[in-house]
Design a protein around this motif. Structure first.
Motif, PDB file in Angstrom:
ATOM      1  N   ALA A  80       0.845  -1.199   0.000  1.00 53.38           N
ATOM      2  CA  ALA A  80       0.000   0.000   0.000  1.00 53.38           C
ATOM      3  C   ALA A  80       0.881   1.250   0.000  1.00 53.38           C
ATOM      4  O   ALA A  80       2.100   1.164  -0.122  1.00 53.38           O
ATOM      5  CB  ALA A  80      -0.905  -0.025   1.220  1.00 53.38           C
ATOM      6  N   LEU A  81       0.231   2.422   0.140  1.00 49.36           N
ATOM      7  CA  LEU A  81       0.934   3.707   0.032  1.00 49.36           C
ATOM      8  C   LEU A  81       0.754   4.570   1.286  1.00 49.36           C
ATOM      9  O   LEU A  81      -0.250   4.437   1.987  1.00 49.36           O
ATOM     10  CB  LEU A  81       0.374   4.477  -1.171  1.00 49.36           C
ATOM     11  CG  LEU A  81       0.813   3.968  -2.540  1.00 49.36           C
ATOM     12  CD1 LEU A  81      -0.190   4.370  -3.609  1.00 49.36           C
ATOM     13  CD2 LEU A  81       2.203   4.501  -2.892  1.00 49.36           C
ATOM     14  N   PRO A  82       1.681   5.481   1.537  1.00 48.85           N
ATOM     15  CA  PRO A  82       1.536   6.391   2.675  1.00 48.85           C
ATOM     16  C   PRO A  82       0.606   7.557   2.348  1.00 48.85           C
ATOM     17  O   PRO A  82       1.034   8.687   2.187  1.00 48.85           O
ATOM     18  CB  PRO A  82       2.980   6.874   2.925  1.00 48.85           C
ATOM     19  CG  PRO A  82       3.652   6.766   1.604  1.00 48.85           C
ATOM     20  CD  PRO A  82       2.979   5.634   0.857  1.00 48.85           C
ATOM     21  N   ALA A 101      -4.063   2.708  -2.342  1.00 53.61           N
ATOM     22  CA  ALA A 101      -4.486   3.700  -3.326  1.00 53.61           C
ATOM     23  C   ALA A 101      -4.011   3.342  -4.725  1.00 53.61           C
ATOM     24  O   ALA A 101      -4.157   4.136  -5.652  1.00 53.61           O
ATOM     25  CB  ALA A 101      -3.959   5.077  -2.932  1.00 53.61           C
ATOM     26  N   CYS A 102      -3.438   2.130  -4.888  1.00 54.60           N
ATOM     27  CA  CYS A 102      -2.995   1.724  -6.225  1.00 54.60           C
ATOM     28  C   CYS A 102      -3.674   0.419  -6.643  1.00 54.60           C
ATOM     29  O   CYS A 102      -3.384  -0.135  -7.687  1.00 54.60           O
ATOM     30  CB  CYS A 102      -1.471   1.595  -6.267  1.00 54.60           C
ATOM     31  SG  CYS A 102      -0.765   1.819  -7.926  1.00 54.60           S
ATOM     32  N   GLY A 103      -4.567  -0.075  -5.791  1.00 55.55           N
ATOM     33  CA  GLY A 103      -5.331  -1.280  -6.146  1.00 55.55           C
ATOM     34  C   GLY A 103      -4.584  -2.583  -6.007  1.00 55.55           C
ATOM     35  O   GLY A 103      -5.018  -3.612  -6.530  1.00 55.55           O
ATOM     36  N   HIS A 104      -3.473  -2.582  -5.292  1.00 56.20           N
ATOM     37  CA  HIS A 104      -2.728  -3.835  -5.131  1.00 56.20           C
ATOM     38  C   HIS A 104      -3.529  -4.838  -4.286  1.00 56.20           C
ATOM     39  O   HIS A 104      -3.318  -6.043  -4.404  1.00 56.20           O
ATOM     40  CB  HIS A 104      -1.343  -3.576  -4.530  1.00 56.20           C
ATOM     41  CG  HIS A 104      -0.480  -2.684  -5.385  1.00 56.20           C
ATOM     42  ND1 HIS A 104       0.815  -2.372  -5.088  1.00 56.20           N
ATOM     43  CD2 HIS A 104      -0.736  -2.053  -6.559  1.00 56.20           C
ATOM     44  CE1 HIS A 104       1.322  -1.563  -6.016  1.00 56.20           C
ATOM     45  NE2 HIS A 104       0.377  -1.347  -6.923  1.00 56.20           N
ATOM     46  N   ASP A 105      -4.472  -4.307  -3.469  1.00 54.82           N
ATOM     47  CA  ASP A 105      -5.408  -5.193  -2.763  1.00 54.82           C
ATOM     48  C   ASP A 105      -6.242  -5.981  -3.770  1.00 54.82           C
ATOM     49  O   ASP A 105      -6.463  -7.187  -3.615  1.00 54.82           O
ATOM     50  CB  ASP A 105      -6.306  -4.378  -1.812  1.00 54.82           C
ATOM     51  CG  ASP A 105      -6.957  -3.161  -2.488  1.00 54.82           C
ATOM     52  OD1 ASP A 105      -6.507  -2.758  -3.572  1.00 54.82           O
ATOM     53  OD2 ASP A 105      -7.918  -2.604  -1.922  1.00 54.82           O
ATOM     54  N   ALA A 135       6.354  -4.623  -1.874  1.00 51.71           N
ATOM     55  CA  ALA A 135       7.109  -3.397  -2.162  1.00 51.71           C
ATOM     56  C   ALA A 135       7.269  -3.029  -3.628  1.00 51.71           C
ATOM     57  O   ALA A 135       8.361  -2.779  -4.100  1.00 51.71           O
ATOM     58  CB  ALA A 135       8.501  -3.534  -1.535  1.00 51.71           C
ATOM     59  N   GLU A 136       6.130  -2.968  -4.364  1.00 43.60           N
ATOM     60  CA  GLU A 136       6.231  -2.498  -5.757  1.00 43.60           C
ATOM     61  C   GLU A 136       6.434  -0.988  -5.806  1.00 43.60           C
ATOM     62  O   GLU A 136       7.078  -0.481  -6.705  1.00 43.60           O
ATOM     63  CB  GLU A 136       4.968  -2.891  -6.537  1.00 43.60           C
ATOM     64  CG  GLU A 136       5.081  -2.674  -8.045  1.00 43.60           C
ATOM     65  CD  GLU A 136       5.005  -1.201  -8.452  1.00 43.60           C
ATOM     66  OE1 GLU A 136       5.781  -0.805  -9.342  1.00 43.60           O
ATOM     67  OE2 GLU A 136       4.208  -0.448  -7.882  1.00 43.60           O
ATOM     68  N   GLU A 137       5.864  -0.269  -4.819  1.00 46.05           N
ATOM     69  CA  GLU A 137       5.858   1.200  -4.863  1.00 46.05           C
ATOM     70  C   GLU A 137       7.235   1.786  -4.534  1.00 46.05           C
ATOM     71  O   GLU A 137       7.502   2.197  -3.404  1.00 46.05           O
ATOM     72  CB  GLU A 137       4.806   1.755  -3.888  1.00 46.05           C
ATOM     73  CG  GLU A 137       3.370   1.355  -4.208  1.00 46.05           C
ATOM     74  CD  GLU A 137       2.787   2.102  -5.405  1.00 46.05           C
ATOM     75  OE1 GLU A 137       3.480   2.972  -5.960  1.00 46.05           O
ATOM     76  OE2 GLU A 137       1.650   1.801  -5.779  1.00 46.05           O
ATOM     77  N   GLY A 138       8.112   1.800  -5.523  1.00 47.08           N
ATOM     78  CA  GLY A 138       9.381   2.498  -5.390  1.00 47.08           C
ATOM     79  C   GLY A 138      10.494   1.729  -4.702  1.00 47.08           C
ATOM     80  O   GLY A 138      11.649   2.144  -4.747  1.00 47.08           O
ATOM     81  N   VAL A 364      -5.277   6.392  -9.663  1.00 51.42           N
ATOM     82  CA  VAL A 364      -4.526   5.746  -8.582  1.00 51.42           C
ATOM     83  C   VAL A 364      -3.633   6.776  -7.878  1.00 51.42           C
ATOM     84  O   VAL A 364      -3.311   7.826  -8.443  1.00 51.42           O
ATOM     85  CB  VAL A 364      -3.668   4.555  -9.089  1.00 51.42           C
ATOM     86  CG1 VAL A 364      -4.554   3.391  -9.513  1.00 51.42           C
ATOM     87  CG2 VAL A 364      -2.757   4.968 -10.226  1.00 51.42           C
ATOM     88  N   HIS A 365      -3.234   6.464  -6.661  1.00 49.65           N
ATOM     89  CA  HIS A 365      -2.414   7.330  -5.796  1.00 49.65           C
ATOM     90  C   HIS A 365      -3.194   8.578  -5.354  1.00 49.65           C
ATOM     91  O   HIS A 365      -2.598   9.570  -4.962  1.00 49.65           O
ATOM     92  CB  HIS A 365      -1.086   7.741  -6.464  1.00 49.65           C
ATOM     93  CG  HIS A 365      -0.140   6.595  -6.639  1.00 49.65           C
ATOM     94  ND1 HIS A 365       1.224   6.728  -6.558  1.00 49.65           N
ATOM     95  CD2 HIS A 365      -0.368   5.284  -6.874  1.00 49.65           C
ATOM     96  CE1 HIS A 365       1.803   5.546  -6.758  1.00 49.65           C
ATOM     97  NE2 HIS A 365       0.842   4.652  -6.965  1.00 49.65           N
ATOM     98  N   ASN A 366      -4.518   8.539  -5.488  1.00 54.56           N
ATOM     99  CA  ASN A 366      -5.376   9.637  -5.037  1.00 54.56           C
ATOM    100  C   ASN A 366      -6.155   9.144  -3.812  1.00 54.56           C
ATOM    101  O   ASN A 366      -6.572   7.984  -3.772  1.00 54.56           O
ATOM    102  CB  ASN A 366      -6.338   9.992  -6.193  1.00 54.56           C
ATOM    103  CG  ASN A 366      -7.268  11.134  -5.850  1.00 54.56           C
ATOM    104  OD1 ASN A 366      -8.107  11.029  -4.949  1.00 54.56           O
ATOM    105  ND2 ASN A 366      -7.135  12.233  -6.563  1.00 54.56           N
TER     106      ASN A 366
HETATM  107 ZN   LIG Z   1       1.228   2.740  -7.518  1.00 54.04          ZN
END
Ligand SMILES: [Zn+2]
Ligand SMILES: [Zn+2]
Length: 395
Positions: A80-82, A101-105, A135-138, A364-366
């Motif tokens: 997920a994202l912060p 917020a990127c739908g990885h769920d 950890a896909e996000e960065g 995404v990311h919103n």
């Molecule tokens: Zn993302």
């Protein structure tokens, strides 16, 4: 509608509940402890041989069936994202400042729904490897799993992954051969001058003026060194220096994000950034250090595997719901590391557009974004059909 989608839709409630449960409990990269426990438990329940610990929280579920020698890899991401969620949905995140917020769920839920179907009713012959990465996000969880021996322990002849795409009609699929997601690089430039009184610039060496020239100069790399038909972006996202009106600071820092869709273009961008910063800094008498911090490579969908992925999409949904050559994206994706080693294809599933509205159409990311649950049976059916078509006994 395909029978497979109907069958998966009939039992999709279990996976909608599971997706919302993961959504409520988001975890950042390499901290997907609860999520990976859940994934591992489900896979084991359905008869998968489960391996944990690759890339820390990564999970691989494997099933071998029949005498077929082919080996397929399907990958989902779990992190997920912060971001502080603002959807106000009943299944919104219970952790302040963290959000799916990127739908990885949803990616995890689609692959789990396919996993159950394939374990219970799958007609295939060969080896199925389901890869749930952290950890896909960065943070490059894909690379970390590979460094832990992912493809030595679970060799794959082809690999596929799917990402949801807001702004496109829900339940549609979009594919593309060749470069699909951009290479990225993060760069920090530090300029060291000589600080001094703002009224006496001739006694100082001003890193702000040098930095300003460098910001402008960098844009000429895109406009003058890269062919106009090639995509390239250099964004200076941060320029930090000084505090007071009348003080020339000692130092300035620039933080860059660089993107391109071609390996050679990317090399040229990085090389020219190094040269231009060095020479510009020298011309202003400041010292420059350029710290290339790495990023993701360009994601390249290989021709044969993409053709195969298209056939499966057309068989499942028909031509009206499949975009056979969608546009490339300037975002980056660490599945690119995996595709550098194993041929394969990365595709998109529409998460909803203006006609459906709501949280699914939100980018995404919103903080207002949410994964479209109606996609779970469609994405799962796609994975199940793709596995059955790929894992066949060689004639
Ligand atoms: Zn993302
Ligand atoms: Zn994502």
């Amino acid at each position: 509608m395909s029978e497979l989608i109907v069958a998966l839709r009939e039992r999709s409630e279990e996976f909608v509940t599971l997706r919302r449960d993961i959504h409520q409990h988001p975890e950042l990269g390499y901290q997907e402890f609860r999520t990976s426990d859940l994934v591992a438990k489900k896979l084991a329940e359905w008869g998968y041989e489960v391996t944990r610990g690759l890339g820390g929280t990564g999970v691989v579920g494997q099933i071998r069936r029949g005498t077929g020698g082919k080996r397929l890899g399907l990958r989902a991401d779990m992190d997920a994202l912060p971001i502080q969620e603002a959807t106000g949905l009943p299944h919104a995140s219970v952790h302040a400042g963290l959000m799916h917020a990127c739908g990885h769920d949803g990616h995890t839920a689609m692959l789990l729904a396919a996993a159950r179907h394939l374990a219970e009713q799958g007609r295939f012959s060969g080896t199925l490897n389901l890869i749930f990465q952290p950890a896909e996000e960065g943070l490059g969880g894909a690379k970390k799993m590979m460094q832990d021996g992912l493809f030595q322990r679970f060799p794959c002849d082809a690999l596929f992954a799917m990402h949801n795409m807001p702004g496109t009609p829900r339940g549609t699929l979009a594919l593309r051969e060749g470069s699909t997601m951009a290479a990225s690089e993060n760069i920090t430039i530090t300029l060291r001058g000589v600080g001094g009184h703002g009224a006496m610039p001739h006694h100082a060496v001003d890193p702000v003026v040098a930095g300003s020239a460098i910001v402008m100069g960098l844009q000429t790399i895109v406009s003058r060194n890269i062919a106009p038909l090639q995509m390239s972006v250099i964004t200076v996202g941060a320029f930090q220096a000084g505090q007071a009106n009348n003080v020339i600071p000692n130092e300035a820092t620039l933080k860059l994000s660089v993107r391109s869709l071609d390996r050679q273009v990317h090399k040229t961008l990085l090389q020219r950034i190094g040269e231009l910063v060095d020479l510009q800094a020298r011309s202003y008498g400041v010292q420059a250090t350029v710290d290339f911090q790495g990023g993701y490579p360009v994601l390249v969908n290989t021709p044969a595997e993409t053709a195969f992925a298209r056939e499966v999409a057309l068989e499942l949904l028909g031509p009206d719901k499949v975009d056979l050559q969608c546009e490339a994206l300037t975002g980056s994706e660490d599945f690119a590391f995996m595709l550098d080693e194993v041929p394969g294809s990365y595709l998109f599933i529409g998460n909803g557009d203006k006609s459906t509205g709501g949280h699914g159409a939100c980018m995404v990311h919103n903080p207002n974004y949410d994964f479209e649950d109606a996609n779970i049976p469609i994405g799962a059916a796609y994975w199940a059909l793709l596995a059955e078509r790929f894992l066949v006994d060689a004639a």
